[in-house]
Design a protein around this motif. Structure first.
Motif, PDB file in Angstrom:
ATOM      1  N   ALA A 169     -16.450  45.925  12.337  1.00  0.00           N
ATOM      2  CA  ALA A 169     -17.438  47.006  11.775  1.00  0.00           C
ATOM      3  C   ALA A 169     -16.913  48.542  12.091  1.00  0.00           C
ATOM      4  O   ALA A 169     -16.744  49.283  11.329  1.00  0.00           O
ATOM      5  N   ALA A 170     -16.422  48.481  13.333  1.00  0.00           N
ATOM      6  CA  ALA A 170     -16.094  49.933  13.850  1.00  0.00           C
ATOM      7  C   ALA A 170     -14.556  50.321  13.109  1.00  0.00           C
ATOM      8  O   ALA A 170     -14.552  51.616  12.769  1.00  0.00           O
ATOM      9  N   ALA A 171     -13.645  49.352  13.204  1.00  0.00           N
ATOM     10  CA  ALA A 171     -12.556  49.571  12.618  1.00  0.00           C
ATOM     11  C   ALA A 171     -12.610  49.856  11.177  1.00  0.00           C
ATOM     12  O   ALA A 171     -12.068  50.622  10.711  1.00  0.00           O
ATOM     13  N   LEU A 172     -13.648  49.032  10.381  1.00  0.00           N
ATOM     14  CA  LEU A 172     -13.867  49.395   8.887  1.00  0.00           C
ATOM     15  C   LEU A 172     -14.353  50.693   8.665  1.00  0.00           C
ATOM     16  O   LEU A 172     -13.835  51.505   7.643  1.00  0.00           O
ATOM     17  N   ALA A 173     -15.004  51.197   9.771  1.00  0.00           N
ATOM     18  CA  ALA A 173     -15.493  52.341   9.413  1.00  0.00           C
ATOM     19  C   ALA A 173     -14.684  53.739   9.929  1.00  0.00           C
ATOM     20  O   ALA A 173     -14.889  54.814   9.554  1.00  0.00           O
ATOM     21  N   GLY A 174     -13.399  53.256  10.378  1.00  0.00           N
ATOM     22  CA  GLY A 174     -12.583  54.244  10.901  1.00  0.00           C
ATOM     23  C   GLY A 174     -12.961  55.135  12.264  1.00  0.00           C
ATOM     24  O   GLY A 174     -12.495  56.013  12.545  1.00  0.00           O
ATOM     25  N   ILE A 226      -6.357  52.231  18.277  1.00  0.00           N
ATOM     26  CA  ILE A 226      -7.716  52.792  17.715  1.00  0.00           C
ATOM     27  C   ILE A 226      -8.481  52.960  18.622  1.00  0.00           C
ATOM     28  O   ILE A 226      -9.918  53.078  18.458  1.00  0.00           O
ATOM     29  N   GLY A 227      -8.398  52.935  19.991  1.00  0.00           N
ATOM     30  CA  GLY A 227      -9.427  53.018  20.903  1.00  0.00           C
ATOM     31  C   GLY A 227      -8.761  52.726  22.333  1.00  0.00           C
ATOM     32  O   GLY A 227      -7.615  52.708  22.559  1.00  0.00           O
ATOM     33  N   ALA A 228      -9.565  52.400  23.462  1.00  0.00           N
ATOM     34  CA  ALA A 228      -9.207  52.075  24.857  1.00  0.00           C
ATOM     35  C   ALA A 228     -10.106  50.974  25.219  1.00  0.00           C
ATOM     36  O   ALA A 228     -11.051  50.755  24.656  1.00  0.00           O
ATOM     37  N   VAL A 229      -9.645  50.623  26.498  1.00  0.00           N
ATOM     38  CA  VAL A 229     -10.437  49.617  26.946  1.00  0.00           C
ATOM     39  C   VAL A 229     -10.945  50.087  28.423  1.00  0.00           C
ATOM     40  O   VAL A 229     -10.053  50.520  29.042  1.00  0.00           O
ATOM     41  N   ARG A 246      -5.731  62.142  17.840  1.00  0.00           N
ATOM     42  CA  ARG A 246      -4.538  61.312  17.770  1.00  0.00           C
ATOM     43  C   ARG A 246      -5.351  59.734  17.355  1.00  0.00           C
ATOM     44  O   ARG A 246      -4.945  59.068  16.381  1.00  0.00           O
ATOM     45  N   THR A 247      -6.312  59.529  18.417  1.00  0.00           N
ATOM     46  CA  THR A 247      -6.954  58.161  18.252  1.00  0.00           C
ATOM     47  C   THR A 247      -7.734  57.967  16.858  1.00  0.00           C
ATOM     48  O   THR A 247      -7.809  57.004  16.287  1.00  0.00           O
ATOM     49  N   ARG A 248      -8.316  59.182  16.609  1.00  0.00           N
ATOM     50  CA  ARG A 248      -9.145  59.201  15.321  1.00  0.00           C
ATOM     51  C   ARG A 248      -8.214  58.912  13.971  1.00  0.00           C
ATOM     52  O   ARG A 248      -8.520  58.190  13.190  1.00  0.00           O
ATOM     53  N   GLY A 249      -7.152  59.640  14.234  1.00  0.00           N
ATOM     54  CA  GLY A 249      -6.210  59.489  12.935  1.00  0.00           C
ATOM     55  C   GLY A 249      -5.554  58.174  12.702  1.00  0.00           C
ATOM     56  O   GLY A 249      -5.498  57.490  11.568  1.00  0.00           O
ATOM     57  N   ARG A 250      -5.325  57.508  13.899  1.00  0.00           N
ATOM     58  CA  ARG A 250      -4.816  56.203  13.826  1.00  0.00           C
ATOM     59  C   ARG A 250      -6.045  55.167  13.359  1.00  0.00           C
ATOM     60  O   ARG A 250      -5.714  54.121  12.783  1.00  0.00           O
ATOM     61  N   ALA A 251      -7.264  55.522  13.881  1.00  0.00           N
ATOM     62  CA  ALA A 251      -8.424  54.668  13.485  1.00  0.00           C
ATOM     63  C   ALA A 251      -8.529  54.636  12.003  1.00  0.00           C
ATOM     64  O   ALA A 251      -8.871  53.476  11.427  1.00  0.00           O
ATOM     65  N   ALA A 252      -8.505  55.989  11.398  1.00  0.00           N
ATOM     66  CA  ALA A 252      -8.562  55.994   9.921  1.00  0.00           C
ATOM     67  C   ALA A 252      -7.480  55.302   9.309  1.00  0.00           C
ATOM     68  O   ALA A 252      -7.652  54.652   8.174  1.00  0.00           O
ATOM     69  N   PHE A 274     -21.841  53.518  11.919  1.00  0.00           N
ATOM     70  CA  PHE A 274     -20.582  53.761  12.406  1.00  0.00           C
ATOM     71  C   PHE A 274     -19.790  54.548  11.548  1.00  0.00           C
ATOM     72  O   PHE A 274     -18.770  55.407  12.106  1.00  0.00           O
ATOM     73  N   ALA A 275     -20.054  54.737  10.187  1.00  0.00           N
ATOM     74  CA  ALA A 275     -19.258  55.873   9.628  1.00  0.00           C
ATOM     75  C   ALA A 275     -19.566  57.139   9.951  1.00  0.00           C
ATOM     76  O   ALA A 275     -18.744  58.182   9.499  1.00  0.00           O
ATOM     77  N   ARG A 276     -20.811  57.264  10.816  1.00  0.00           N
ATOM     78  CA  ARG A 276     -21.189  58.771  11.041  1.00  0.00           C
ATOM     79  C   ARG A 276     -20.923  59.022  12.522  1.00  0.00           C
ATOM     80  O   ARG A 276     -21.805  59.996  13.019  1.00  0.00           O
ATOM     81  N   VAL A 277     -20.428  58.176  13.287  1.00  0.00           N
ATOM     82  CA  VAL A 277     -20.028  58.528  14.950  1.00  0.00           C
ATOM     83  C   VAL A 277     -18.732  58.967  15.009  1.00  0.00           C
ATOM     84  O   VAL A 277     -17.690  58.765  14.483  1.00  0.00           O
ATOM     85  N   ALA A 278     -18.732  59.427  16.310  1.00  0.00           N
ATOM     86  CA  ALA A 278     -17.735  59.941  16.685  1.00  0.00           C
ATOM     87  C   ALA A 278     -16.578  59.012  17.233  1.00  0.00           C
ATOM     88  O   ALA A 278     -15.358  58.834  17.479  1.00  0.00           O
TER      89      ALA A 278
END
Length: 405
Positions: free
Chosen positions: A323-328, A352-355, A377-383, A306-310
């Motif tokens: 796990a996804a949240a921890l990876a940003g 940090i995402g959508a449903v 914007r979503t990636r920034g918030r996830a980070a 997950f640290a290497r995916v978009a």
């Protein structure tokens, strides 16, 4: 100190207990696990050096319907699982030690009875806030139970939940307690949850809001995973831009296969490469696209991947969400059952995402959800949220156990 960890459920129930077991053993405790008899759980435990005692039928076969079985009524299933968990835990528990239980309710009830018989301390651990009574969220509605009255608030629904739990589980649980020489209990739910349950969720992702119940929130129990990614997957990741991951873990995805297919197709249509996690649904890459834009993998180190995916498209299990949240990694959650709608809602609330609902998915609806998830914007918030996620939950829980707290 002997600590027996007991659960019955899918990978999302087993891995947190393994995470706690590993940390306990590092601190010198004699920790062992009672878990479903799936070969993959036994192999994972063996690789980590955690003794495991098999309990009941393999969960994967039950979930996917791969194992033929004669119909068994619900009370009989409850009685069997309660007894199986009791026997497994009692065979490992020691007076003055501890028993920690989570997973399906009959399993936890059997573990509690075993702890009482052995003279061990008992701790119930929830892996999501919604399993614990609170005015801030309603209880899970069990199939076959009467619909709640219109307009009832969460407090009223939790009071009705006691009636439901007694009706569904009380007879079998109390019959077993009588058979092993323990007194019956009037409120089986609260007896198993205890007056001071633990909550193994990250305070940022799954906070416990103030309520009358005395809850100890330790943080999520993360399983250390030093495994490198398979060479083929690493080569795929190195060959281009970060891909979108699509995987639904231990969910069979009955009636929702289109969501997985559409997620793959729409990610590719948007110019993204895709990694497909095969999982218990046996997902495939699908389509006739170029072979270098999709990669199918089995079970791998999610934290490393997950640290290497978009983005991560998944079912909303507690472990995958964390796990996804921890990876940003931004997340598109397609919730199915039980706690998954809760985690989906938290992903949306945190930004940090959508449903995406599984009902009648279309190419347009999935494409729109992916656009939200893949937006900068979503990636920034996830980070930003990733920086707040704690990784010491298993350490906190292990020290509480060893200190007798």
């Amino acid at each position: 100190m002997r600590v027996v960890l007991s659960t019955y459920g899918s990978r999302g129930d087993v891995e947190p207990m393994l995470g706690l077991a590993v940390r306990l053993r590092e601190l010198g405790a004699d920790a062992r696990l009672c878990a479903p008899s799936d070969e993959e759980f036994a192999a994972r435990s063996a690789a980590l050096g955690v003794p495991v005692v098999p309990v009941g039928d393999p969960v994967r076969a039950l979930v996917t319907g791969a194992a033929p079985a004669a119909p068994v009524d619900f009370p009989t299933r409850v009685a069997r699982l309660t007894a199986a968990s009791y026997e497994a835990v009692l065979g490992q528990a020691a007076a003055g030690g501890a028993v920690v239980a989570t997973g399906l309710f009959p399993s936890a009830a059997g573990a509690r009875a075993a702890a009482e018989t052995a003279g061990a301390r008992f701790v119930y651990a929830g892996l999501q806030p919604t399993v614990l009574p609170s005015p801030h969220h309603p209880p899970f509605q069990y199939p076959g139970r009467p619909a709640p009255p219109a307009g009832a608030d969460s407090t009223e629904l939790w009071e009705l939940d006691v009636e439901s739990m007694n009706a569904l589980f009380g007879g079998a649980v109390n019959a077993h307690r009588t058979a092993v020489g323990l007194p019956v209990v009037e409120n089986v739910r609260d007896h198993v949850l205890t007056g001071r349950p633990w909550l193994a969720t990250d305070p940022t992702l799954g906070p416990w809001l103030p309520a009358d119940l005395d809850v100890v929130q330790t943080g999520a129990w993360l399983l250390p995973d030093p495994r490198p990614l398979p060479a083929g997957l690493t080569a795929f990741l190195d060959a281009g831009e970060p891909p979108v991951y699509v995987g639904f873990g231990s969910m069979p995805m009955r009636g929702a296969e289109d969501v997985a297919r559409l997620a793959v197709e729409q990610a590719v249509a948007a110019g993204r490469r895709v990694v497909v996690g095969r999982g218990w649904a046996e997902l495939s890459a699908g389509g006739d696209g170029a072979p270098d834009d999709r990669f199918v993998t089995g079970e791998v180190n999610h934290r490393a991947l997950f640290a290497r995916v978009a983005a991560v498209v998944h079912h909303g299990g507690a472990g995958t969400t964390t796990a996804a949240a921890l990876a940003g990694a931004p997340q598109l959650v397609v919730p199915q059952i039980v706690d998954q709608p809760y985690w989906a809602a938290r992903v949306a609330e945190l930004g940090i995402g959508a449903v995406h609902d599984t009902a009648v998915p279309t190419a347009e609806s999935v494409a729109a959800a992916l656009r939200t998830v893949l937006a900068p914007r979503t990636r920034g918030r996830a980070a930003a949220v990733a920086a707040a996620v704690r990784t010491d939950g298993a350490e906190v829980a292990a020290r509480l156990l060893l200190d007798g707290c």
